[in-house]
Design an enzyme around this catalytic site. Structure first.
Site, PDB file in Angstrom:
ATOM      1  N   HIS A   1     -21.644  22.421 -11.920  1.00 48.03           N
ATOM      2  CA  HIS A   1     -21.188  21.611 -13.061  1.00 48.03           C
ATOM      3  C   HIS A   1     -21.354  20.117 -12.798  1.00 48.03           C
ATOM      4  CE1 HIS A   1     -19.207  24.671 -15.630  1.00 48.03           C
ATOM      5  NE2 HIS A   1     -19.119  25.339 -14.490  1.00 48.03           N
TER       6      HIS A   1
ATOM      7  N   GLU B   1     -21.426  17.797 -14.819  1.00 45.77           N
ATOM      8  CA  GLU B   1     -20.638  17.006 -15.770  1.00 45.77           C
ATOM      9  C   GLU B   1     -19.236  16.736 -15.234  1.00 45.77           C
ATOM     10  OE1 GLU B   1     -21.352  20.070 -15.879  1.00 45.77           O
ATOM     11  OE2 GLU B   1     -19.775  21.297 -16.775  1.00 45.77           O
TER      12      GLU B   1
ATOM     13  N   CYS C   1     -24.403  26.537 -15.535  1.00 48.48           N
ATOM     14  CA  CYS C   1     -23.494  27.668 -15.311  1.00 48.48           C
ATOM     15  C   CYS C   1     -23.694  28.755 -16.380  1.00 48.48           C
ATOM     16  CB  CYS C   1     -22.063  27.164 -15.208  1.00 48.48           C
ATOM     17  SG  CYS C   1     -21.029  28.275 -14.264  1.00 48.48           S
TER      18      CYS C   1
HETATM   19  N1  GLN Z   1     -18.601  33.202 -15.102  1.00 52.79           N
HETATM   20  C1  GLN Z   1     -19.064  32.653 -16.345  1.00 52.79           C
HETATM   21  C2  GLN Z   1     -20.049  33.602 -17.028  1.00 52.79           C
HETATM   22  O1  GLN Z   1     -20.422  34.567 -16.468  1.00 52.79           O
HETATM   23  C3  GLN Z   1     -19.707  31.297 -16.151  1.00 52.79           C
HETATM   24  C4  GLN Z   1     -18.683  30.320 -15.647  1.00 52.79           C
HETATM   25  C5  GLN Z   1     -18.974  28.886 -15.980  1.00 52.79           C
HETATM   26  O2  GLN Z   1     -19.744  28.577 -16.893  1.00 52.79           O
HETATM   27  N2  GLN Z   1     -18.286  28.012 -15.285  1.00 52.79           N
HETATM   28  O3  GLN Z   1     -20.440  33.360 -18.111  1.00 52.79           O
END
Ligand code: GLN
Length: 190
Positions: free
Chosen positions: A167, A169, A74
Site C-alpha cells: 500500500h 498510499e 493489493c
Molecule cells: N485480502 C484482500 C483481498 O483478497 C486484499 C487486501 C487489501 O487490499 N489490503 O481482496
C-alpha cells in the site's frame, strides 16, 4: 481513481501531497478523458461484484488496451491478474501474472518491509502489506520491480500496467505515485 470500494480516499490524498488532482471513477463514462486509473486496496471479492454491477470490466479493459496507465494496489492487483490460485473472484486478466490472495496470512499477519524498487532510486521504500496477495508467476513481458527477500515478486510492471501487493498510499512516501504519474503522462507532456 476507481472509487467503488476500498481505500481510494488515501490514494487521492497521496496524489494531492505530490500536487496531482484526481477524480473519482464509478461509472464507465467517468473514464473518458483520463490518462490513468488506480484500482485501490480493499476486498477483491467485493470489487468483482461491484465491477459487474456497474459494468466496469469491459470499459477498464478497453481503457488499458488503448494504452492508458492502470495501477492496481493489493486487491486492485488481484483484479488485474490473469489468474488466481483460487476460483473466485474472477479477475480482469489485464496483466500476465498469477496471484495468490492472502498469501502472507490473516489481518494479524500484516507487516512492513523495506523494499528496493527499480525506478524509485537508491533509498528503500517502506512497504505496508495488509492481508496482501503475492505474485506467484509472471509472464515474459512482465518486469519485476521489487521482490521480498524470499524472492516473491510484490511490484511488477507490464508496459502501461503497474501492480503492487503493498500500500504505497499509506506511509507518506510519494515516490510510487510519482512513478505512476510518469507512466500516465511522461514528464514534459503534463
Ligand atoms: N485480502 C484482500 C483481498 O483478497 C486484499 C487486501 C487489501 O487490499 N489490503 O481482496
Amino acid at each position: 481513481m476507481l472509487a467503488v470500494q476500498g481505500d481510494f480516499a488515501e490514494h487521492q490524498a497521496a496524489l494531492e501531497r505530490i500536487g496531482q488532482k484526481s477524480v473519482q471513477v464509478r461509472l464507465p463514462r467517468d473514464l473518458e478523458s483520463l490518462d490513468g486509473l488506480i484500482i485501490p486496496g480493499g476486498e477483491s471479492t467485493t470489487f468483482a461484484k461491484l465491477m459487474d454491477f456497474y459494468d466496469l470490466r469491459g470499459p477498464i479493459t478497453a481503457f488499458a488496451q488503448k494504452g492508458a496507465a492502470v495501477w492496481g494496489t493489493c486487491a486492485g492487483l488481484i483484479m488485474m491478474a490473469r489468474e488466481l490460485t483460487e476460483p473466485k473472484p474472477t479477475p480482469m486478466g489485464l496483466m500476465d501474472i498469477a496471484v495468490e490472495r492472502n498469501a502472507f496470512g490473516r489481518q494479524v499477519d500484516s507487516f512492513e518491509a523495506d523494499l528496493s524498487v527499480t525506478g524509485l532510486g537508491a533509498d528503500p521504500l517502506r512497504a505496508i502489506f495488509i492481508r496482501a496477495p503475492a505474485i506467484c508467476n509472471v509472464g515474459p513481458e512482465v518486469e519485476v520491480l521489487a521482490a521480498l527477500p524470499d524472492g516473491r515478486a510484490v511490484a511488477v510492471r507490464q508496459g502501461n500496467l503497474l501492480a503492487t501487493s503493498f500500500h504505497p498510499e499509506l506511509g507518506g512516501d510519494g515516490r510510487m505515485h510519482r512513478y505512476f504519474l510518469d507512466m500516465a503522462a511522461p514528464e514534459g507532456m503534463r
